[in-house]
Design an enzyme around this catalytic site. Structure first.
Site, PDB file in Angstrom:
ATOM      1  N   TYR A   1      -8.530 -14.472  27.252  1.00  0.00           N
ATOM      2  CA  TYR A   1      -9.347 -14.158  26.070  1.00  0.00           C
ATOM      3  C   TYR A   1     -10.127 -12.861  26.296  1.00  0.00           C
ATOM      4  O   TYR A   1     -10.134 -11.957  25.444  1.00  0.00           O
ATOM      5  CB  TYR A   1     -10.293 -15.331  25.810  1.00  0.00           C
ATOM      6  CG  TYR A   1     -11.065 -15.258  24.525  1.00  0.00           C
ATOM      7  CD1 TYR A   1     -10.531 -15.744  23.334  1.00  0.00           C
ATOM      8  CD2 TYR A   1     -12.354 -14.724  24.490  1.00  0.00           C
ATOM      9  CE1 TYR A   1     -11.251 -15.693  22.149  1.00  0.00           C
ATOM     10  CE2 TYR A   1     -13.081 -14.670  23.309  1.00  0.00           C
ATOM     11  CZ  TYR A   1     -12.529 -15.165  22.142  1.00  0.00           C
ATOM     12  OH  TYR A   1     -13.245 -15.113  20.963  1.00  0.00           O
TER      13      TYR A   1
ATOM     14  N   LYS B   1      -9.571  -9.427  24.255  1.00  0.00           N
ATOM     15  CA  LYS B   1     -10.644  -8.883  23.415  1.00  0.00           C
ATOM     16  C   LYS B   1     -11.071  -7.487  23.884  1.00  0.00           C
ATOM     17  O   LYS B   1     -11.399  -6.629  23.054  1.00  0.00           O
ATOM     18  CB  LYS B   1     -11.842  -9.839  23.380  1.00  0.00           C
ATOM     19  CG  LYS B   1     -11.553 -11.178  22.688  1.00  0.00           C
ATOM     20  CD  LYS B   1     -11.229 -11.005  21.211  1.00  0.00           C
ATOM     21  CE  LYS B   1     -11.175 -12.345  20.483  1.00  0.00           C
ATOM     22  NZ  LYS B   1     -10.808 -12.192  19.052  1.00  0.00           N
TER      23      LYS B   1
HETATM   24  P1  NAD Z   1     -10.931 -21.140  14.263  1.00  0.00           P
HETATM   25  O1  NAD Z   1     -10.184 -21.976  15.242  1.00  0.00           O
HETATM   26  O2  NAD Z   1     -11.898 -21.798  13.347  1.00  0.00           O
HETATM   27  O3  NAD Z   1      -9.924 -20.282  13.390  1.00  0.00           O
HETATM   28  C1  NAD Z   1      -8.824 -19.631  13.959  1.00  0.00           C
HETATM   29  C2  NAD Z   1      -7.832 -19.290  12.863  1.00  0.00           C
HETATM   30  O4  NAD Z   1      -6.700 -18.650  13.493  1.00  0.00           O
HETATM   31  C3  NAD Z   1      -7.285 -20.525  12.130  1.00  0.00           C
HETATM   32  O5  NAD Z   1      -7.105 -20.209  10.782  1.00  0.00           O
HETATM   33  C4  NAD Z   1      -5.960 -20.763  12.823  1.00  0.00           C
HETATM   34  O6  NAD Z   1      -5.019 -21.477  12.032  1.00  0.00           O
HETATM   35  C5  NAD Z   1      -5.527 -19.327  13.052  1.00  0.00           C
HETATM   36  N1  NAD Z   1      -4.461 -19.202  14.036  1.00  0.00           N
HETATM   37  C6  NAD Z   1      -4.416 -19.686  15.298  1.00  0.00           C
HETATM   38  N2  NAD Z   1      -3.227 -19.399  15.860  1.00  0.00           N
HETATM   39  C7  NAD Z   1      -2.519 -18.717  14.933  1.00  0.00           C
HETATM   40  C8  NAD Z   1      -1.229 -18.135  14.908  1.00  0.00           C
HETATM   41  N3  NAD Z   1      -0.387 -18.203  15.954  1.00  0.00           N
HETATM   42  N4  NAD Z   1      -0.826 -17.506  13.777  1.00  0.00           N
HETATM   43  C9  NAD Z   1      -1.647 -17.444  12.688  1.00  0.00           C
HETATM   44  N5  NAD Z   1      -2.879 -17.964  12.657  1.00  0.00           N
HETATM   45  C10 NAD Z   1      -3.308 -18.589  13.768  1.00  0.00           C
HETATM   46  O7  NAD Z   1     -11.651 -20.028  15.162  1.00  0.00           O
HETATM   47  P2  NAD Z   1     -12.842 -18.983  14.853  1.00  0.00           P
HETATM   48  O8  NAD Z   1     -13.940 -19.313  15.785  1.00  0.00           O
HETATM   49  O9  NAD Z   1     -13.108 -18.858  13.414  1.00  0.00           O
HETATM   50  O10 NAD Z   1     -12.178 -17.649  15.418  1.00  0.00           O
HETATM   51  C11 NAD Z   1     -11.760 -16.575  14.604  1.00  0.00           C
HETATM   52  C12 NAD Z   1     -11.811 -15.299  15.401  1.00  0.00           C
HETATM   53  O11 NAD Z   1     -13.157 -15.039  15.790  1.00  0.00           O
HETATM   54  C13 NAD Z   1     -10.986 -15.332  16.694  1.00  0.00           C
HETATM   55  O12 NAD Z   1     -10.339 -14.093  16.901  1.00  0.00           O
HETATM   56  C14 NAD Z   1     -12.041 -15.551  17.757  1.00  0.00           C
HETATM   57  O13 NAD Z   1     -11.641 -15.071  18.993  1.00  0.00           O
HETATM   58  C15 NAD Z   1     -13.190 -14.756  17.169  1.00  0.00           C
HETATM   59  N6  NAD Z   1     -14.500 -15.108  17.696  1.00  0.00           N
HETATM   60  C16 NAD Z   1     -14.996 -16.375  17.569  1.00  0.00           C
HETATM   61  C17 NAD Z   1     -16.240 -16.666  18.098  1.00  0.00           C
HETATM   62  C18 NAD Z   1     -16.836 -18.029  17.982  1.00  0.00           C
HETATM   63  O14 NAD Z   1     -17.852 -18.281  18.670  1.00  0.00           O
HETATM   64  N7  NAD Z   1     -16.313 -18.926  17.163  1.00  0.00           N
HETATM   65  C19 NAD Z   1     -16.975 -15.681  18.757  1.00  0.00           C
HETATM   66  C20 NAD Z   1     -16.440 -14.408  18.869  1.00  0.00           C
HETATM   67  C21 NAD Z   1     -15.197 -14.126  18.336  1.00  0.00           C
END
Ligand code: NAD
Length: 258
Positions: free
Chosen positions: A153, A157
């Site tokens: 990850y 990133k």
């Molecule tokens: P989440 O699990 O709620 O959503 C992830 C989304 O990605 C879902 O819609 C899922 O179906 C989709 N997905 C997963 N694998 C896939 C694939 N192979 N093809 C198409 N879609 C796919 O997660 P989130 O927390 O909303 O994360 C969204 C983004 O934000 C990610 O890139 C994550 O790294 C980033 N992020 C999250 C956080 C956090 O604390 N939640 C912090 C920093 C960055």
């Protein structure tokens, strides 16, 4: 004319919040991601009611370059072009490097990093033709700093921030900006799922993972909200942000200030 917006990984969490914010502004939006068909359709229909634009769902798997190409083609054929591309899809896997499953490493790099290359290479010609465009990559505080047990990850990133800068330089004279958003911890399904795994790796309780691991470095001691991330994406896609390119906006409650 309504803007055309593609948000990858927008059936849940941050991506759904970003899609909702653009839909509320009247944009035509393509949502994407996995999940239960009926729930996805309900989310699509709900978004479509918000601002009067059309909201479509495309099931492209972000590990499959041909499906990613079809996602962008679908947006182009349905809405004429892609004005705003948001690379957001993501998963997490928490394990020691020597125990990290090789297929998980490949999957994380594909979804978190390579998919942004594939969406971009298919979208950039459309944006160049239009003479404008906004590319927003949802990176992470883990694009700037590391934590143990999250090698794939963190590597992906950090890569996204490099891709963001390189693309910004290539596209600066075409009216296209490329930026990243670096959230700290947001309580979404992705984070909820890693709490038990982190508790196991560190030998601590799940509550302690929240307070002592996740919020330890977030100086505000609060989780970031989905809407705060979504509104930052709206800002980066606005006219006011036209000179912001090749950089990131941190929304991490002060985490990376330390
Ligand atoms: P989440 O699990 O709620 O959503 C992830 C989304 O990605 C879902 O819609 C899922 O179906 C989709 N997905 C997963 N694998 C896939 C694939 N192979 N093809 C198409 N879609 C796919 O997660 P989130 O927390 O909303 O994360 C969204 C983004 O934000 C990610 O890139 C994550 O790294 C980033 N992020 C999250 C956080 C956090 O604390 N939640 C912090 C920093 C960055």
């Amino acid at each position: 004319m309504a803007r055309s917006v593609v948000v990858t990984g927008s059936t849940s969490g941050i991506g759904l919040g970003i899609a909702r914010a653009f839909a509320a502004e009247g944009a035509n939006v393509v949502i994407n991601g996995f999940g239960n068909g009926q729930e996805i359709e309900a989310a699509r229909a709900e978004l479509e009611k918000l601002g009067g634009g059309t909201v479509l769902y495309h099931s492209a798997d972000m590990t499959k370059p041909d499906e990613i190409e079809d996602l962008i083609r679908t947006a182009e054929q349905s809405f004429g072009t892609v004005d705003v591309l948001v690379n957001n899809a993501g998963i997490q896997h928490v394990a020691k490097i020597e125990e990290f499953p090789v297929e998980k490493w490949d999957q994380l790099i594909a979804i978190l990093l390579s998919s942004a290359f594939h969406t971009m290479r298919n979208t950039i010609p459309l944006m160049k033709k239009a003479g404008k465009g906004r590319i927003i990559n949802v990176a992470s505080a883990h694009g700037l700093v590391a934590s143990p047990f999250k090698s794939a990850y963190v590597a992906a990133k950090h890569g996204v921030l490099g891709l963001t800068k390189s693309a910004a330089l290539e596209l600066a004279e075409f009216g296209i900006t490329v930026n990243a958003i670096c959230p700290g911890y947001v309580l979404t399904p992705l984070v909820e799922k890693q709490i038990p795994a982190t508790a196991r790796e560190r030998g601590i309780s799940e509550e302690a993972v929240k307070t002592d691991v996740m919020l330890r470095l977030q100086a505000t001691k609060q989780f970031v909200s989905i809407d705060e991330v979504a509104q930052t994406a709206i800002f980066l896609a606005s006219d006011a942000a036209r000179q912001i390119t090749g950089t990131h906006i941190s929304i991490d409650g002060g985490w990376t200030a330390q």
